[in-house]
Enzyme design. Structure first.
Site, PDB file in Angstrom:
ATOM      1  N   SER A  41      -4.822  22.617 -33.012  1.00  0.00           N
ATOM      2  CA  SER A  41      -3.659  21.855 -33.451  1.00  0.00           C
ATOM      3  C   SER A  41      -4.036  20.388 -33.321  1.00  0.00           C
ATOM      4  CB  SER A  41      -2.444  22.185 -32.580  1.00  0.00           C
ATOM      5  OG  SER A  41      -1.358  21.400 -32.999  1.00  0.00           O
ATOM      6  N   ARG A  88       8.336 -13.073 -69.052  1.00  0.00           N
ATOM      7  CA  ARG A  88       8.936 -12.171 -68.048  1.00  0.00           C
ATOM      8  C   ARG A  88       7.874 -11.427 -67.253  1.00  0.00           C
ATOM      9  NH1 ARG A  88      12.569  -8.354 -71.668  1.00  0.00           N
ATOM     10  NH2 ARG A  88      13.634  -7.959 -69.684  1.00  0.00           N
ATOM     11  N   GLY A  99      14.187  -8.587 -59.184  1.00  0.00           N
ATOM     12  CA  GLY A  99      14.451  -9.963 -58.799  1.00  0.00           C
ATOM     13  C   GLY A  99      13.372 -10.602 -57.936  1.00  0.00           C
ATOM     14  N   LYS A 133       7.969  -2.791 -67.196  1.00  0.00           N
ATOM     15  CA  LYS A 133       8.805  -3.418 -68.218  1.00  0.00           C
ATOM     16  C   LYS A 133       8.099  -3.408 -69.569  1.00  0.00           C
ATOM     17  CE  LYS A 133      11.119  -6.955 -66.635  1.00  0.00           C
ATOM     18  NZ  LYS A 133      11.096  -8.327 -66.069  1.00  0.00           N
ATOM     19  N   TYR A 177      -0.124  24.897 -41.073  1.00  0.00           N
ATOM     20  CA  TYR A 177       1.256  24.473 -40.854  1.00  0.00           C
ATOM     21  C   TYR A 177       1.304  23.041 -40.346  1.00  0.00           C
ATOM     22  CZ  TYR A 177       0.430  25.135 -35.860  1.00  0.00           C
ATOM     23  OH  TYR A 177      -0.060  25.039 -34.593  1.00  0.00           O
ATOM     24  N   CYS A 219       0.438  18.622 -34.829  1.00  0.00           N
ATOM     25  CA  CYS A 219       1.654  18.499 -34.042  1.00  0.00           C
ATOM     26  C   CYS A 219       1.931  17.065 -33.625  1.00  0.00           C
ATOM     27  CB  CYS A 219       1.607  19.410 -32.819  1.00  0.00           C
ATOM     28  SG  CYS A 219       0.278  18.997 -31.689  1.00  0.00           S
ATOM     29  N   ARG A 247      14.318   1.426 -67.800  1.00  0.00           N
ATOM     30  CA  ARG A 247      13.385   2.096 -66.892  1.00  0.00           C
ATOM     31  C   ARG A 247      14.138   3.262 -66.267  1.00  0.00           C
ATOM     32  NH1 ARG A 247      13.921  -3.007 -63.062  1.00  0.00           N
ATOM     33  NH2 ARG A 247      16.153  -2.811 -62.938  1.00  0.00           N
ATOM     34  N   HIS A 284      22.262  -7.918 -57.290  1.00  0.00           N
ATOM     35  CA  HIS A 284      21.029  -7.930 -56.504  1.00  0.00           C
ATOM     36  C   HIS A 284      21.200  -7.137 -55.213  1.00  0.00           C
ATOM     37  CE1 HIS A 284      18.361  -9.704 -53.415  1.00  0.00           C
ATOM     38  NE2 HIS A 284      17.469  -9.608 -54.392  1.00  0.00           N
ATOM     39  N   MET A 338      10.126 -11.261 -58.749  1.00  0.00           N
ATOM     40  CA  MET A 338       9.205 -12.173 -59.409  1.00  0.00           C
ATOM     41  C   MET A 338       9.956 -12.970 -60.468  1.00  0.00           C
ATOM     42  SD  MET A 338       5.761 -10.004 -59.372  1.00  0.00           S
ATOM     43  CE  MET A 338       6.541  -8.739 -60.309  1.00  0.00           C
TER      44      MET A 338
END
Ligand code: ADP
Ligand code: MG
Ligand code: MG
Length: 877
Positions: free
Chosen positions: A761, A91, A100, A22, A849, A829, A333, A449, A102
């Site tokens: 693997s 704020r 919402g 903010k 991979y 894996c 934001r 909210h 804090m």
């Protein structure tokens, strides 16, 4: 000396770590020349100090005083000055948005004297001044003094007596202030603090403290936000939306956060302040209506929105206030959005020339893609629609209706699917929202909210279904046509359309899954997914394979983009009717009987492999030889004992009972399994290798890779390998022989193990269990929630690979394995192979991979691309 306070003119959007989102964005807007009320930001560093030490850092009070003086000069008023007070808001604002969660306190600086000054300066508008004062006491009491907010709410409701808050007169509001002061006195034993500087100081500390409020902690855990960041605090000169009908306050998005379409999306409320819009106290009007109400401000707002989108190159959400026809920007934001919107917006921005395709890939996430693969409601059959609200957060949710968070948590704990139904939600409903399958509210718009939080969590939400009358106390809601729904009744809600259905509506595959299954991309969303996936595939270095052990899964995995099979478990091939054959193997009394049992198993295995090789058409297939202990295939001990006790047991049952007792282990996870079985039961692995080789001979181009599980020492591997190579030679089949790395010892001696392995693997499920020394089945239920609560880990190490511990073993094995055998092929894996953060780790660790379940393959492909393109992942949340 450390600097703990920054004027809005000193900051910028890159300082989120220090100034919070903010504060950084207020500074950015200030620097862009947009109309932001002046103010300053106390850094999150100051908050961290305060939380750690229990006191504010030295010098902070001085710095705040200096910045306040500067603010006072700029505004030409003094904080709380009796005849013409400067008022400020205090704020919260952390690095990551926590809507919402804090605290914020408005109208700091009012007291019994300055309230008159405020009225006078507002042209004798007493009503406004008393309204502002009662709001201060209410917010201050609740957030700073920890007084139950309901006490104030009740007093207000009682006074309103069915009227709207705007109908209250100055005199009534003045009376309300007295009532509120009484509540404060009663609850705290002290008078409401009249000194504006006390108010300011206490509010700042309350914002610091709100970082550790239970709901904030819960939210962070849910969103995987680190617990130690702290929050910044913004002190902003107040501007007033509650001065009359020429004033108001609103929220807006530069595009639809649901669909991504460009346009004007937002809510506006006349004669209101701050939270009124999202709290749903009165019904807001759509932002379009502002054009009629105040054309000048509307036009200015639109042009600012365009400036912001171009500047941030992304969807922005904003909070604004109009004070007597003058527009003020209070927040912006980069906005939260649904998964579908994320893909659409990313591609739209590419088409608009604002971002590159590389950036587009970083603007979406594997989690969002996974959400798009959720099922949706079937259009077929009769569906009983009871109402339609706003499509706030997509998905198809079915469950029993509950009216409170507590009940949601309770029923969900019993394994029930629930839908949380509320008039509107507030931050205290967070636990219920997490527990529920979906959320339905009767009040509030797309910026309420419920909507914002649900979208953030990827939870299905329909909001503002205004036809519903929700009564939590009577545990029921009513819908048009005299329909009544009580707690426990089943409803279905569609977060993509806003529809609410009575009863259970069947669900079907998502269009994105159909696209991965091979359907032509025709709608806008699927086209966006297609473009982003194609680009992710073109940049990624990691290969993506599937964990699959039958022909059907293998075929799906290929359609989803698998480049091979990284884990084909063979034990699933011993289930069902074949259990009987395993029983024979266990019970075999002689070498001949054992060989006969193995010979009987072989053709089954062979035919399974043929199916898989065919489905994979020449792609590599890594087959793991049998891993679990044999007693897992035998009948249950209790069942056999009962049979024996009641005299119903056959000879075979009695033999099985003896075998089950003999094979019983205290710690099966650490017992006779994996390579140990292969070494103890002669012929078992040989049978499997033969079945693989024979199958490969029948499918031209088949590329089997034989994988030995649970190896801890190279000697184990050598013994098995020798036997396997002999069989492969005899059948003339070419196959790699390698091992899983899933014991810490194998990782630590990888340099030796690689002498006998052509590939590794990483079996990170077992590796995680053995590294931490806990068995998953036991610990997850027993104490993981406590560990998460204590912050011992932020996320379960079974979900996201533990980089510090398990990850270090992986890195050692990669380095030492490759040192021994430069071409060593490396993969993973465990279930981590489909987890976004773990995929990034695998990329960084240099694996070849990842392998994961078929449904996670698109996620892994996307994240493998993002791993190449995102250097700093933290801002994509
Ligand atoms: P949150 O983080 O919960 O969004 P904010 O700090 O943004 O809380 O405050 C909530 C609302 O309070 C804002 O959207 C705005 O409408 C109002 N508000 C905050 N500061 C001021 C101010 N200085 N003047 C007028 N309204 C304000
Ligand atoms: Mg806000
Ligand atoms: Mg294992």
């Amino acid at each position: 000396m450390a600097k703990f306070v920054y004027d809005f003119t000193e900051g910028n959007r890159d300082l989120k770590d220090l100034l919070g989102g903010k504060g950084a964005n207020l500074a950015e807007m200030t620097n862009l020349g947009l109309p932001v009320p002046p103010g300053f930001t106390i850094t999150s560093e100051a908050c961290r100090h305060y939380l750690a030490e229990g006191s504010v850092p030295e010098g902070l009070e001085r710095e705040i005083a200096d910045h306040l003086s500067a603010l006072e000069s700029a505004m030409g008023k003094k904080l709380g000055q009796a005849d013409d007070p400067l008022l400020v808001s205090v704020r919260s604002g952390a690095k990551f948005s926590m809507p919402g969660m804090m605290e914020t306190v408005l109208n700091i600086g009012l007291n019994d004297e300055s309230v008159h000054g405020l009225a006078k300066q507002a042209g004798g508008n007493d009503r406004f001044a008393w309204d502002s004062y009662r709001r201060l006491i209410q917010m201050f009491g609740k957030t700073v003094q920890d007084i139950d907010g309901e006490l104030f709410e009740h007093a207000l409701e009682k006074l309103k007596n069915g009227r709207q808050d705007t109908d209250l007169t100055a005199q009534e509001l003045q009376g309300l202030v007295e009532t509120y002061k009484g509540i404060v006195r009663e609850q705290t034993g002290k008078d409401f603090p009249a000194d504006p500087r006390d108010q300011l100081r206490l509010a700042v500390m309350a914002v610091f403290d709100s970082w550790n409020a239970p709901r904030a902690i819960l939210y962070r855990r849910q969103e995987r936000i680190p617990a130690d960041l702290g929050t910044a605090v913004n002190i902003v000169a107040m501007v007033f939306g509650n001065l009359g009908d020429d004033s108001g306050t609103g929220v807006a998005f530069t595009r639809d956060p649901g669909s991504g379409r460009q346009g004007i999306y937002g809510d506006y409320l006349q004669n209101a302040q701050g939270e009124d819009v999202v709290a749903g106290i009165r019904n807001t009007v759509p932002l379009q209506d502002l054009e009629r109400i105040d054309k000048g401000s509307y036009d200015e707002l639109l042009s600012i929105m365009e400036t912001l989108e171009t500047h941030y190159r992304d969807l922005c959400d904003i909070e604004f206030t109009i004070e007597r026809g003058k527009l003020w920007m209070l927040q912006t934001r980069v906005g939260k959005r649904t998964a579908a919107a994320a893909f659409r917006i990313a591609v739209q921005l590419v088409d608009q020339g604002l971002i590159t395709l590389d950036e587009a890939v970083t603007r979406v996430s594997g989690d969002q893609l996974a959400q798009l693969m959720f099922p949706r409601f079937s259009q077929e059959g009769d569906r009983k629609t009871i109402t339609k609200g706003m499509n706030a957060s997509p998905g198809a949710a079915v469950g029993k209706v509950v009216f409170t968070s507590e009940r949601a948590v309770e029923l969900a704990g019993q394994g029930e699917d629930v839908i949380l139904v509320r008039r509107e939600t507030n931050p205290d409903d967070l636990s219920g929202m997490i527990a529920a399958r979906g959320v339905l509210t009767s009040r509030g718009g797309k910026t309420s909210h419920a909507a914002v939080v649900a979208r953030g969590m990827g939870k299905t939400c329909v909001c503002g279904a205004e036809e519903l009358e929700v009564s939590s106390s009577q545990k029921r809601f009513t819908a048009p046509g005299g329909i009544e729904v009580r707690e426990g009744d089943v409803i279905s809600i569609d977060g993509s359309t806003g529809e609410v259905f009575l009863g259970e509506v069947p669900v079907v595959d998502s269009v994105v899954v159909e696209y991965f299954e091979g359907a032509q991309p025709d709608d806008e969303l699927v086209k966006a997914v297609d473009r982003i996936m194609a680009h992710a595939d073109s940049v990624r270095r990691l290969g993506v394979r599937a964990n699959a052990d039958n022909a059907e899964d293998s075929a799906r995995a290929r359609r989803f983009g698998a480049q091979g099979i990284g884990l084909c478990r063979t034990e699933h091939m011993f289930l069902g009717e074949r259990r009987q054959l395993v029983e024979d193997l266990v019970l075999a009394a002689s070498k001949q009987e054992r060989q006969a049992a193995l010979d009987a198993l072989e053709p089954h295995q062979k035919s399974d492999f043929i199916g898989i090789f065919r489905a994979m058409e020449g792609l590599p297939v890594t087959i793991r030889l049998i891993d679990p202990p044999l007693h897992e295939f035998l009948p249950d001990l209790v069942a056999l004992s009962v049979k024996a006790a009641t005299g119903e047991a056959t000879d075979k049952d009695r033999a099985l009972l003896a075998a089950v007792k003999r094979l019983h282990e205290q710690n099966p996870m650490l017992g006779l399994r994996g390579v140990r079985l292969g070494l103890v039961i002669p012929g078992l692995f040989a049978m499997q290798v033969r079945a693989i080789a024979e199958a490969a001979r029948e499918v031209p181009g088949a590329r089997p890779e034989i994988m030995i599980p649970l190896v801890a020492a190279v000697q184990e591997l050598e013994a098995v390998r020798e036997e396997a190579v002999k069989i492969l030679r005899a059948t003339g089949v070419d196959a790699l022989v390698g091992t899983m790395i899933e014991t810490p010892r194998a990782a630590l001696t990888a340099g030796q193990v690689a002498e006998a392995a052509e590939f590794f693997s990483f079996g990170t499920n077992d590796l995680t269990q053995m590294t931490w020394g806990f068995s998953r089945d036991d610990v997850e239920a027993a104490f993981f929630s406590r560990y998460l609560e204590l912050g011992i880990f932020g996320v379960s190490p079974f979900e996201t690979l533990d980089r510090d511990g398990v990850g270090r073993l992986v890195r050692i094995a990669v380095e030492e394995g490759r040192a021994t055998r430069p071409g060593l092929k490396l993969g993973i894996c465990g279930e981590h192979g489909g987890d976004p953060d773990s995929v990034h780790f695998c990329h960084e660790a240099g694996l070849d991979y990842v392998s994961c379940s078929p449904f996670r393959i698109p996620v892994a492909r996307l994240e493998a691309g993002r791993a190449v393109l995102t250097h700093n992942d933290s801002d994509t949340r």
